[in-house]
Each structure stands twice: as C-alpha cells, then as structure tokens.
Motif scaffolding. Structure first.
Motif, PDB file in Angstrom:
ATOM      1  N   GLY A   1       0.820  -1.212   0.000  1.00 13.89           N
ATOM      2  CA  GLY A   1       0.000   0.000   0.000  1.00 13.89           C
ATOM      3  C   GLY A   1       0.852   1.259   0.000  1.00 13.89           C
ATOM      4  O   GLY A   1       0.571   2.215  -0.740  1.00 13.89           O
ATOM      5  N   MET A   2       1.891   1.271   0.817  1.00 15.80           N
ATOM      6  CA  MET A   2       2.785   2.436   0.849  1.00 15.80           C
ATOM      7  C   MET A   2       3.460   2.636  -0.499  1.00 15.80           C
ATOM      8  O   MET A   2       3.623   3.770  -0.963  1.00 15.80           O
ATOM      9  CB  MET A   2       3.844   2.241   1.945  1.00 15.80           C
ATOM     10  CG  MET A   2       3.316   2.373   3.364  1.00 15.80           C
ATOM     11  SD  MET A   2       2.769   4.063   3.760  1.00 15.80           S
ATOM     12  CE  MET A   2       4.338   4.929   3.769  1.00 15.80           C
ATOM     13  N   LEU A   3       3.852   1.542  -1.128  1.00 16.76           N
ATOM     14  CA  LEU A   3       4.525   1.615  -2.425  1.00 16.76           C
ATOM     15  C   LEU A   3       3.602   2.213  -3.493  1.00 16.76           C
ATOM     16  O   LEU A   3       3.974   3.154  -4.205  1.00 16.76           O
ATOM     17  CB  LEU A   3       4.978   0.216  -2.855  1.00 16.76           C
ATOM     18  CG  LEU A   3       5.588   0.096  -4.256  1.00 16.76           C
ATOM     19  CD1 LEU A   3       6.869   0.905  -4.359  1.00 16.76           C
ATOM     20  CD2 LEU A   3       5.858  -1.368  -4.599  1.00 16.76           C
ATOM     21  N   VAL A   4       2.389   1.676  -3.579  1.00 13.90           N
ATOM     22  CA  VAL A   4       1.436   2.170  -4.574  1.00 13.90           C
ATOM     23  C   VAL A   4       1.070   3.618  -4.286  1.00 13.90           C
ATOM     24  O   VAL A   4       0.972   4.451  -5.193  1.00 13.90           O
ATOM     25  CB  VAL A   4       0.175   1.285  -4.599  1.00 13.90           C
ATOM     26  CG1 VAL A   4      -0.914   1.908  -5.474  1.00 13.90           C
ATOM     27  CG2 VAL A   4       0.513  -0.107  -5.105  1.00 13.90           C
ATOM     28  N   GLY A   5       0.862   3.943  -3.009  1.00 11.37           N
ATOM     29  CA  GLY A   5       0.514   5.310  -2.637  1.00 11.37           C
ATOM     30  C   GLY A   5       1.611   6.300  -2.988  1.00 11.37           C
ATOM     31  O   GLY A   5       1.339   7.402  -3.473  1.00 11.37           O
ATOM     32  N   ALA A   6       2.851   5.901  -2.752  1.00  9.67           N
ATOM     33  CA  ALA A   6       3.968   6.791  -3.088  1.00  9.67           C
ATOM     34  C   ALA A   6       4.018   7.070  -4.585  1.00  9.67           C
ATOM     35  O   ALA A   6       4.246   8.206  -5.014  1.00  9.67           O
ATOM     36  CB  ALA A   6       5.288   6.160  -2.625  1.00  9.67           C
ATOM     37  N   VAL A   7       3.761   6.033  -5.387  1.00 10.06           N
ATOM     38  CA  VAL A   7       3.738   6.219  -6.847  1.00 10.06           C
ATOM     39  C   VAL A   7       2.586   7.129  -7.251  1.00 10.06           C
ATOM     40  O   VAL A   7       2.731   8.003  -8.111  1.00 10.06           O
ATOM     41  CB  VAL A   7       3.634   4.859  -7.566  1.00 10.06           C
ATOM     42  CG1 VAL A   7       3.460   5.056  -9.062  1.00 10.06           C
ATOM     43  CG2 VAL A   7       4.871   4.021  -7.293  1.00 10.06           C
ATOM     44  N   LEU A   8       1.427   6.944  -6.602  1.00  7.46           N
ATOM     45  CA  LEU A   8       0.286   7.820  -6.868  1.00  7.46           C
ATOM     46  C   LEU A   8       0.622   9.273  -6.561  1.00  7.46           C
ATOM     47  O   LEU A   8       0.303  10.180  -7.324  1.00  7.46           O
ATOM     48  CB  LEU A   8      -0.920   7.385  -6.027  1.00  7.46           C
ATOM     49  CG  LEU A   8      -1.851   6.337  -6.620  1.00  7.46           C
ATOM     50  CD1 LEU A   8      -2.787   5.801  -5.548  1.00  7.46           C
ATOM     51  CD2 LEU A   8      -2.649   6.921  -7.766  1.00  7.46           C
ATOM     52  N   GLY A   9       1.258   9.491  -5.420  1.00 12.90           N
ATOM     53  CA  GLY A   9       1.609  10.849  -5.030  1.00 12.90           C
ATOM     54  C   GLY A   9       2.626  11.477  -5.962  1.00 12.90           C
ATOM     55  O   GLY A   9       2.574  12.672  -6.253  1.00 12.90           O
ATOM     56  N   LEU A  10       3.557  10.675  -6.453  1.00 11.40           N
ATOM     57  CA  LEU A  10       4.595  11.185  -7.343  1.00 11.40           C
ATOM     58  C   LEU A  10       4.077  11.470  -8.749  1.00 11.40           C
ATOM     59  O   LEU A  10       4.447  12.457  -9.373  1.00 11.40           O
ATOM     60  CB  LEU A  10       5.746  10.169  -7.437  1.00 11.40           C
ATOM     61  CG  LEU A  10       6.722  10.125  -6.258  1.00 11.40           C
ATOM     62  CD1 LEU A  10       7.630   8.910  -6.387  1.00 11.40           C
ATOM     63  CD2 LEU A  10       7.556  11.396  -6.203  1.00 11.40           C
ATOM     64  N   THR A  11       3.207  10.595  -9.234  1.00 12.40           N
ATOM     65  CA  THR A  11       2.828  10.658 -10.648  1.00 12.40           C
ATOM     66  C   THR A  11       1.465  11.271 -10.899  1.00 12.40           C
ATOM     67  O   THR A  11       1.151  11.624 -12.035  1.00 12.40           O
ATOM     68  CB  THR A  11       2.842   9.249 -11.259  1.00 12.40           C
ATOM     69  OG1 THR A  11       1.879   8.429 -10.575  1.00 12.40           O
ATOM     70  CG2 THR A  11       4.209   8.621 -11.118  1.00 12.40           C
ATOM     71  N   GLY A  12       0.627  11.389  -9.868  1.00 13.92           N
ATOM     72  CA  GLY A  12      -0.700  11.939 -10.087  1.00 13.92           C
ATOM     73  C   GLY A  12      -1.718  10.863 -10.386  1.00 13.92           C
ATOM     74  O   GLY A  12      -1.636   9.737  -9.900  1.00 13.92           O
ATOM     75  N   ALA A  13      -2.678  11.212 -11.260  1.00 15.62           N
ATOM     76  CA  ALA A  13      -3.863  10.380 -11.431  1.00 15.62           C
ATOM     77  C   ALA A  13      -3.595   9.033 -12.091  1.00 15.62           C
ATOM     78  O   ALA A  13      -4.443   8.152 -12.046  1.00 15.62           O
ATOM     79  CB  ALA A  13      -4.909  11.145 -12.251  1.00 15.62           C
ATOM     80  N   GLY A  14      -2.459   8.831 -12.736  1.00 16.67           N
ATOM     81  CA  GLY A  14      -2.238   7.592 -13.467  1.00 16.67           C
ATOM     82  C   GLY A  14      -1.508   6.511 -12.695  1.00 16.67           C
ATOM     83  O   GLY A  14      -1.348   5.399 -13.192  1.00 16.67           O
ATOM     84  N   GLY A  15      -1.056   6.813 -11.478  1.00 15.45           N
ATOM     85  CA  GLY A  15      -0.229   5.864 -10.739  1.00 15.45           C
ATOM     86  C   GLY A  15      -0.950   4.629 -10.254  1.00 15.45           C
ATOM     87  O   GLY A  15      -0.323   3.621  -9.937  1.00 15.45           O
ATOM     88  N   GLY A  16      -2.288   4.676 -10.194  1.00 16.73           N
ATOM     89  CA  GLY A  16      -3.051   3.540  -9.694  1.00 16.73           C
ATOM     90  C   GLY A  16      -2.971   2.307 -10.561  1.00 16.73           C
ATOM     91  O   GLY A  16      -3.373   1.225 -10.134  1.00 16.73           O
TER      92      GLY A  16
END
Length: 270
Positions: A8-23
C-alpha cells in the motif's frame, strides 16, 4: 498483513509522485505480492485507488480546479460500462487477462517514455481541441462534440475500471490534455473526481456480482496507500517532473513485460 502495508505504501507513493495515473500499478503489485488472481486483486486495488482519488478530488474542489460538470458526465457514462468490463473480466481466462493488462501497461509506459516534456509545445492551440474552455466564462463551451468526447472518455474509463480494476487516470489525463484546453492542474483534479465516482460505481457493481474482498487486507492496503500518497506528494516537489515521468515509465515497462511473460508461460507451467 505486513505485505499489505508495504504494498500500500509503495502504490501510494507512486500515486503521489505521478498523479492520477499511478493507480495502474495497484493490481500487478497485489498479484505479485499477495499471490492473488487478477479477478481477486482488482476490486481491492480499486478501493485503494478510489480512496486516494477522493482525497485528491476534494483538494481539487477546494482549489476550484475540478470541472465538475464534465466529471459528472464522464461518470454517468462510465459507471454502466464498468458492468460490461466486469463481465468480460469474469469470463476471460486469467492468463489472457494478465496479458491484456500487461499490454495496456506497456502502451502507457512507452507513451510516457516517448512523450515530449516541452510544456510550451504541449500548450499550443491546435485544431484537435474538440472541447474548449470559454475564456469569458471559464467554463466548457457545451455542444454535441464536447458531450460526445467527454462521454466517450467516461465510457472507456468505466470499461477499463470493470475489466482491470484500474482508476483510469492514464486514459483520462492524456485524452483531456489532447482534446481540450483545460490546464494540467484542472485535468488532474477532474480526472481524480472521475476516478472517485466511476471507481465507487465499479466497487458497488463488483460486490453486487459476488466479488469477495478480505476486509482486513483491503482496509490496510487502502489506508497505507493514502499515507504513501501523502508522502509521495511531499517528495514530488523535490524531484524533476521529467525524471519522475521517465522513472515511472521504466517501472511500468518492466512490470508490463513481467506480466506478459507470465501470461505467455502460463499454459506451459500449468
């Protein structure tokens, strides 16, 4: 459940870095980390992505960046298509679904890797702007073309949400950027609202049609995704947008190749 926390932390960090497409990384991360099938991972991933999208959409609404009429139209056209995507996912063999997901990720990664970073060039007015913002009112100039464009984007987003359990930001953002003259901040904020609305509809549709989500793992994954997104946002301000995009693209390509390889080998290894 430590794995859920880390993922969860990994995916969330990518979401925060990349915006709407990180999911888009949430499902393959759960498949690899938890050993679930695509069909099992999709609704759990969607809960986490929707939770994070809600936070981002609320922030966008507070800053008056969300094109809420456009978002509502995309959501209304998208939610029915989640049912179509879910049905296709349920009747599609696991290896084929994994291969489709891998190809989608590969396409997104290559597009990001090859995309030009010249912001001035990206803002040039072209004849491809189907839907435009009226400079006097600050709102969309509503016409048949605008409605068809936004409805089509919503329908495609809904189908992919049901099929793959993704938020769809990797579809919404580039299409709005290409075919409208909404600012990048407005595009991302509007995309997050669409993801929140369509994703919520997708979760409801999945549950009604028998999806089973382990409550503890789902809650932990969703909460840590939100925490990771907050951390990723803080880190994003210190990194070059170009480096973040290229790094994200490289990760997508590597994960995509892994999924496609697993899909190809699945008949051989059973």
């Amino acid at each position: 459940m430590a794995i859920s926390l880390i993922l969860g932390m990994l995916v969330g960090a990518v979401l925060g870095l990349t915006g709407a497409g990180g999911g888009i990384l949430a499902v393959p991360v759960l498949v690899a980390g938890m050993g679930w099938t695509m069909q099992q991972a999709a609704p759990v991933a969607l809960v986490a992505v929707v939770g994070s999208a809600v936070l981002g959409a609320l922030e966008g609404l507070r800053k008056k960046l969300v094109r809420y009429r456009a978002a509502m139209l995309m959501a209304l056209s998208g939610v029915p298509f989640t049912l179509v995507g879910l049905h296709v996912a349920q009747v599609t063999p696991q290896r084929w679904l994994m291969g489709i997901f891998g190809l989608v990720m590969l396409f997104v990664g290559l597009r990001l890797l090859l995309q030009k970073q010249d912001s001035a060039a990206m803002n040039i007015e072209t004849t491809m702007r189907i839907a435009r913002i009226d400079p006097q009112t600050g709102r969309f100039q509503w016409c048949l073309g605008t409605g068809l464009l936004l409805g089509s984007i919503g329908a495609l987003t809904g189908f992919l949400t049901g099929l793959l359990g993704v938020g769809g930001g990797f579809v919404i953002v580039p299409l709005l950027r290409r075919y409208t003259n909404v600012s990048m901040h407005g595009v991302v904020a509007t995309s997050l609202m669409v993801i929140a609305l369509v994703g919520t509809g997708g979760i409801v549709v999945a549950l009604v049609h028998g999806a089973v989500m382990p409550v503890k793992a789902t809650v932990l994954f969703a909460l840590t995704t939100a925490m990771g997104m907050a951390a990723g946002r803080q880190l994003a301000g210190r990194l070059s947008g170009r480096h973040v995009q290229r790094g994200f693209a490289a990760v997508l390509i590597v994960v995509a190749l892994g999924l496609v390889t697993r899909a190809l080998l699945a008949p051989v290894i059973g």
